[in-house]
Design a protein around this motif. Structure first.
Motif, mmCIF file in Angstrom:
data_model
loop_
_atom_site.group_PDB
_atom_site.id
_atom_site.type_symbol
_atom_site.label_atom_id
_atom_site.label_comp_id
_atom_site.label_asym_id
_atom_site.label_seq_id
_atom_site.Cartn_x
_atom_site.Cartn_y
_atom_site.Cartn_z
ATOM 1 N N ALA A 55 0.847 -1.205 0.000
ATOM 2 C CA ALA A 55 0.000 0.000 0.000
ATOM 3 C C ALA A 55 0.876 1.246 0.000
ATOM 4 C CB ALA A 55 -0.922 -0.002 1.221
ATOM 5 N N ALA A 59 0.686 4.142 -2.802
ATOM 6 C CA ALA A 59 0.392 5.526 -2.424
ATOM 7 C C ALA A 59 1.523 6.448 -2.871
ATOM 8 C CB ALA A 59 0.199 5.617 -0.910
ATOM 9 N N GLN A 77 -7.031 -0.695 5.300
ATOM 10 C CA GLN A 77 -6.958 0.496 6.149
ATOM 11 C C GLN A 77 -5.928 1.486 5.600
ATOM 12 O OE1 GLN A 77 -6.165 -0.727 10.212
ATOM 13 N NE2 GLN A 77 -6.182 1.409 10.839
ATOM 14 N N ALA A 78 -4.768 0.963 5.180
ATOM 15 C CA ALA A 78 -3.702 1.828 4.676
ATOM 16 C C ALA A 78 -4.119 2.487 3.354
ATOM 17 C CB ALA A 78 -2.423 1.018 4.493
ATOM 18 N N LEU A 79 -4.683 1.704 2.448
ATOM 19 C CA LEU A 79 -5.097 2.249 1.147
ATOM 20 C C LEU A 79 -6.196 3.292 1.333
ATOM 21 C CD1 LEU A 79 -5.116 -1.113 -0.814
ATOM 22 C CD2 LEU A 79 -3.628 0.837 -1.332
ATOM 23 N N ALA A 81 -6.621 5.155 3.922
ATOM 24 C CA ALA A 81 -6.010 6.366 4.485
ATOM 25 C C ALA A 81 -5.331 7.189 3.397
ATOM 26 C CB ALA A 81 -5.000 5.991 5.563
ATOM 27 N N ALA A 82 -4.835 6.498 2.366
ATOM 28 C CA ALA A 82 -4.157 7.202 1.282
ATOM 29 C C ALA A 82 -5.150 7.648 0.202
ATOM 30 C CB ALA A 82 -3.088 6.295 0.680
#
Lengths: 138, 278
Positions: A55, A59, A77-79, A81-82
């Motif tokens: 991720a 990003a 969750q990471a994707l 957030a980006a």
């Protein structure tokens, strides 16, 4: 727009790889010109956190959309957030799925589609799979 | 003297051997280091007198100071930090508490907070003092909890360490610093396969060891042949016997019920003591 597709090979004709964090290649495609760049996935053999590392790569390379088979909870969750939009359940070649996405035929997901460690292969034995429903029919 | 009880293969009878050994000797402390699934208390039935949490430090970010440069995420070998252009996420369950992210952060935006990953349980059962660690559900790092269990070790007297199975970090952490390691195996091809791997580990660590063959009578003779070739002492054989299995399944250490076994475990202990010169 820059789209990232997880792939088993390094060209537009490579099949889509269903695993996100442990796919062999990321193909970054410009949806207007179909120009592409294939980036080998360094996180493929990571002990843990492969989805997060993947991720991070997506990003940092400015992809707005990810097309793949499944994403786990940490990667999701990471994707999210980006601000990367996530399309799951894709199959066919990289070229085909990008075309389909452009025609609006692919649906974005608002949730992870598999549990953690899904792409690590056999030997899970921890009941992870049962925690999440199978990927939506495509 | 510190005696670790280990095995390559799981389910060979580590806890059975460790518990019966502890009950057969004097002045003994029992540390259950299999913090992922501690089970010695199921045989020892201790009164737990107190519990203590185990913490590890994990990073916490002051977003007021963070400029999302991504150096922390780049540094983290365990992918526990994700940084986008305007957000930073920490995944504490992936963090190995090295503290590197806080060091590399140019803005000094990262500090550490305590994150609970387990519990120490203190109790006693007859003359045996028991400490057992329990890893929190969903936490992957057993080693810090094992370290915490081992800090409770009494400096004098006898200590029995019940190790987790396998040969990975939790096992190394458990057997490290022991005077002797008892390897429990079963005389089967699986037992032999995993025994060989464990022997390699112990040879590497320079810890003297011997073998206890549990469920003796099943399988084949290959474990014994291997021990003879490698000159590894077979310290004890526990037969594949119905009464022993029945006591086990009722949660009763069989040396308490069959007194000759208490004697055998005591002899085993004396033999170990002699071989390490303590």
């Amino acid at each position: 727009m820059r789209i990232c597709v997880t792939a088993a090979g390094n060209s537009l004709d490579a099949p889509v790889e269903p695993r996100f964090g442990r796919c062999p290649y990321f193909i970054f495609v410009d949806s207007e010109t179909m120009a592409f760049e294939a980036v080998p996935n360094m996180a493929m053999g990571a002990m843990g956190g492969a989805g997060i590392q993947a991720a991070q790569l997506i990003a940092s390379r400015g992809a707005r959309v990810l097309i793949t088979g499944n994403v786990g909870p940490n990667a999701f969750q990471a994707l999210a957030a980006a601000g990367v939009r996530i399309v799951v359940g894709a199959y066919g070649t990289v070229r085909e799925v990008v075309e389909r996405y452009k025609r609006g035929e692919l649906r974005e997901t608002g949730a992870p589609t598999v549990g953690g460690h899904y792409g690590m292969g056999a030997g899970m034995g921890r009941g992870w799979r049962r925690r999440y429903p199978p990927p939506p029919p495509y | 003297m510190i005696v670790a009880v280990a095995s390559g293969k799981g389910g060979t009878g580590k806890t059975t051997v460790a518990v019966n050994l502890a009950l057969s000797i004097e002045n003994v402390q029992f540390l259950d280091c299999d913090v992922e699934e501690p089970n010695a208390h199921l045989l020892l039935h201790p009164k737990v007198s107190r519990r203590e949490p185990v913490y590890i430090p994990v990073p916490v970010v002051n977003e007021q100071l963070c400029d999302y440069c991504g150096k922390c995420s780049e540094f983290c070998e365990y992918n526990a930090i994700f940084v986008s252009s305007n957000k930073i996420l920490i995944f504490p369950e992936l963090c190995h508490s090295c503290g590197g992210c806080a060091i590399v952060c140019p803005k000094k935006a990262i500090s550490e907070e305590q994150h609970k990953i387990g519990t120490l349980n203190f109790g006693s059962s007859g003359d045996v003092e028991l400490v057992y660690g329990e890893l929190e559900v969903g936490e992957p790092l057993a080693v810090p909890v094992i370290k915490a269990v081992k800090t409770q070790m009494k400096p004098d007297g006898n200590v029995v360490l019940d190790s987790p199975p396998g040969t990975s970090c939790p096992v190394i952490e458990t057997v490290k610093g022991s005077d002797y390691c008892v390897l429990v195996t079963e005389p089967t091809p699986f037992g032999l396969h995993d025994l060989k791997i464990t022997v390699e580990v112990l040879e590497n660590m320079g810890i003297p060891f011997g073998v206890v063959a549990n469920r003796a009578g099943i399988g084949d003779k290959k474990v014994y042949e291997y021990c003879r070739e490698k000159d590894i002492p077979v310290l004890l054989e526990i037969p594949y016997q119905r009464d022993i299995a029945e006591f086990y399944s009722r949660g009763v250490p069989f040396s308490l019920e069959i007194p000759e076994w208490k004697e055998k475990f005591r002899t085993l202990f004396e033999r170990i003591k002699e071989s390490v010169g303590k």
